[in-house]
Motif scaffolding. Sequence first.
Motif, PDB file in Angstrom:
ATOM      1  N   GLU A   1       0.834  -1.203   0.000  1.00  0.00           N
ATOM      2  CA  GLU A   1       0.000   0.000   0.000  1.00  0.00           C
ATOM      3  C   GLU A   1       0.870   1.255   0.000  1.00  0.00           C
ATOM      4  OE1 GLU A   1      -3.606   2.255   0.199  1.00  0.00           O
ATOM      5  OE2 GLU A   1      -3.236   0.143  -0.264  1.00  0.00           O
ATOM      6  N   GLN A   2       1.915   1.267   0.847  1.00  0.00           N
ATOM      7  CA  GLN A   2       2.777   2.441   0.970  1.00  0.00           C
ATOM      8  C   GLN A   2       4.060   2.311   0.148  1.00  0.00           C
ATOM      9  OE1 GLN A   2       1.990   4.553   5.078  1.00  0.00           O
ATOM     10  NE2 GLN A   2       2.858   2.529   5.480  1.00  0.00           N
ATOM     11  N   GLN A   3       4.187   1.181  -0.583  1.00  0.00           N
ATOM     12  CA  GLN A   3       5.379   0.934  -1.395  1.00  0.00           C
ATOM     13  C   GLN A   3       6.650   1.092  -0.560  1.00  0.00           C
ATOM     14  OE1 GLN A   3       5.697  -0.084  -4.925  1.00  0.00           O
ATOM     15  NE2 GLN A   3       3.749  -0.822  -4.098  1.00  0.00           N
ATOM     16  N   GLN A   4       6.600   0.495   0.617  1.00  0.00           N
ATOM     17  CA  GLN A   4       7.735   0.547   1.537  1.00  0.00           C
ATOM     18  C   GLN A   4       7.957  -0.834   2.133  1.00  0.00           C
ATOM     19  OE1 GLN A   4       8.458   4.064   4.100  1.00  0.00           O
ATOM     20  NE2 GLN A   4       8.201   2.688   5.849  1.00  0.00           N
ATOM     21  N   GLN A   5       9.191  -1.132   2.459  1.00  0.00           N
ATOM     22  CA  GLN A   5       9.502  -2.360   3.167  1.00  0.00           C
ATOM     23  C   GLN A   5      10.339  -2.009   4.387  1.00  0.00           C
ATOM     24  OE1 GLN A   5      11.960  -4.984   0.844  1.00  0.00           O
ATOM     25  NE2 GLN A   5      13.196  -3.325   0.010  1.00  0.00           N
ATOM     26  N   THR A   6      10.218  -2.820   5.431  1.00  0.00           N
ATOM     27  CA  THR A   6      10.988  -2.619   6.641  1.00  0.00           C
ATOM     28  C   THR A   6      11.822  -3.862   6.883  1.00  0.00           C
ATOM     29  OG1 THR A   6       9.237  -1.222   7.572  1.00  0.00           O
ATOM     30  CG2 THR A   6      10.884  -2.085   9.097  1.00  0.00           C
ATOM     31  N   LEU A   7      13.136  -3.684   6.959  1.00  0.00           N
ATOM     32  CA  LEU A   7      14.045  -4.786   7.249  1.00  0.00           C
ATOM     33  C   LEU A   7      14.227  -4.873   8.756  1.00  0.00           C
ATOM     34  CD1 LEU A   7      16.779  -4.228   4.496  1.00  0.00           C
ATOM     35  CD2 LEU A   7      14.580  -5.420   4.333  1.00  0.00           C
ATOM     36  N   ILE A   8      14.037  -6.059   9.312  1.00  0.00           N
ATOM     37  CA  ILE A   8      14.075  -6.274  10.757  1.00  0.00           C
ATOM     38  C   ILE A   8      15.140  -7.318  11.055  1.00  0.00           C
ATOM     39  CG2 ILE A   8      12.741  -6.958  12.787  1.00  0.00           C
ATOM     40  CD1 ILE A   8      10.200  -6.311  11.033  1.00  0.00           C
ATOM     41  N   HIS A   9      16.201  -6.907  11.736  1.00  0.00           N
ATOM     42  CA  HIS A   9      17.273  -7.830  12.081  1.00  0.00           C
ATOM     43  C   HIS A   9      17.407  -7.893  13.594  1.00  0.00           C
ATOM     44  CE1 HIS A   9      20.904 -10.213  11.623  1.00  0.00           C
ATOM     45  NE2 HIS A   9      21.468  -9.439  12.545  1.00  0.00           N
ATOM     46  N   SER A  10      17.463  -9.120  14.131  1.00  0.00           N
ATOM     47  CA  SER A  10      17.516  -9.320  15.580  1.00  0.00           C
ATOM     48  C   SER A  10      18.685 -10.218  15.954  1.00  0.00           C
ATOM     49  CB  SER A  10      16.223  -9.970  16.077  1.00  0.00           C
ATOM     50  OG  SER A  10      15.090  -9.239  15.654  1.00  0.00           O
ATOM     51  N   SER A  11      19.138 -10.085  17.182  1.00  0.00           N
ATOM     52  CA  SER A  11      20.104 -11.024  17.746  1.00  0.00           C
ATOM     53  C   SER A  11      19.879 -11.107  19.248  1.00  0.00           C
ATOM     54  CB  SER A  11      21.544 -10.602  17.440  1.00  0.00           C
ATOM     55  OG  SER A  11      21.851  -9.363  18.042  1.00  0.00           O
ATOM     56  N   GLY A  12      20.360 -12.207  19.836  1.00  0.00           N
ATOM     57  CA  GLY A  12      20.166 -12.415  21.271  1.00  0.00           C
ATOM     58  C   GLY A  12      18.882 -13.141  21.598  1.00  0.00           C
ATOM     59  N   SER A  13      18.195 -13.648  20.571  1.00  0.00           N
ATOM     60  CA  SER A  13      16.971 -14.404  20.800  1.00  0.00           C
ATOM     61  C   SER A  13      16.836 -15.467  19.721  1.00  0.00           C
ATOM     62  CB  SER A  13      15.735 -13.498  20.781  1.00  0.00           C
ATOM     63  OG  SER A  13      15.318 -13.240  19.455  1.00  0.00           O
ATOM     64  N   HIS A  14      15.952 -16.410  19.978  1.00  0.00           N
ATOM     65  CA  HIS A  14      15.615 -17.423  18.984  1.00  0.00           C
ATOM     66  C   HIS A  14      14.102 -17.556  18.866  1.00  0.00           C
ATOM     67  CE1 HIS A  14      19.570 -19.092  17.877  1.00  0.00           C
ATOM     68  NE2 HIS A  14      19.917 -18.644  19.064  1.00  0.00           N
TER      69      HIS A  14
END
Length: 323
Positions: free
Chosen positions: A249-262
């Motif tokens: 809808e907004q022609q946007q993407q959000t990259l989400i990178h995590s560490s310290g969890s599973h």
Amino acid sequence: MNLAQQLQHLYSEFGHIEGIHIELHKELIAVAVNNSAAKALIFLQGGQVAEYQAHGHSKTLWLSSSNRYQQGQPLRGGIPISWPWFGQLAQNPKAITAQFDAAAQPPAHGFARNNLWQLDSITPVSSSQTQLKLSYELAAEQQALWPYASRLELTITVGEQLELNLVVTNTGSKPFSYSSALHSYYAVGDISRCQVSGLEEQRYIDKLDNEQVKTQQGLLSISSETDRIYQHSRLQQKELPTIRLIDKEQQQQTLIHSSGSHSTVVWNPWRNKAQHLNNFADDDYQQMLCIETANVGEDIVTLAPRQSRQLQLAIKPQPLSAT
């Protein structure tokens, strides 16, 4: 200190820093950050990032317009910190629930998000990056529901991406176990036109289907109430995959990178549940999706005395055409 004294202290300590404004939202104090790359709003109650928007992009985080900004009442939206348990205490693993009085009436998602954190420093790293450090410290027996000495430290970096680093330290003499989450609410243009990648072939606990364990097939789309805990394999993955929230809808993407969890929690209340939630309008489910960096389910943390654990999250918005 009362609110006026707190504001005066914060102005004297940080008011001179370029791009920093100390604000009062009814009963809650917040720090507004604005640099050449992005702007953000961080509340001292809960150490909660409430807003983040990189310049030239749509808002990345969703914040409810129904919030009342009252002391001791959690805000709906942004990135609340769930600690030292996730969701309802009784639904946590025995290693956590056994630490508490069974007769207690604990709030959902712990108490860290309801209490005032200390703003320790604000550092303009560059014209495009601002770093805040906050802390929340508990002596043994200070919190009736948590008889363990502990310290939480949160570093927030506002720039082209938003970075959070939560460090939990056992400052006491006995071990404890906890669940936690950076309970991120992402803003979307239309939930029916969103997809999530990076969870393919991952097993998850379906909280809406008797906690059955299932496997994600293909990209995740949301078309009904969703409450899932993705439990990533410790053996097969040294770190979590990058998750991508695709907003057509907004022609946007959000990259989400995590560490310290599973573990990663995905949640949307959909139409019926939305009508019964606090600080949530009936149609708000259409503009948000929670994708939470977490230590929940079988992925709990146990800390020995003087031991620490980090939970990290980096969020970067991009045009959808950058794929």
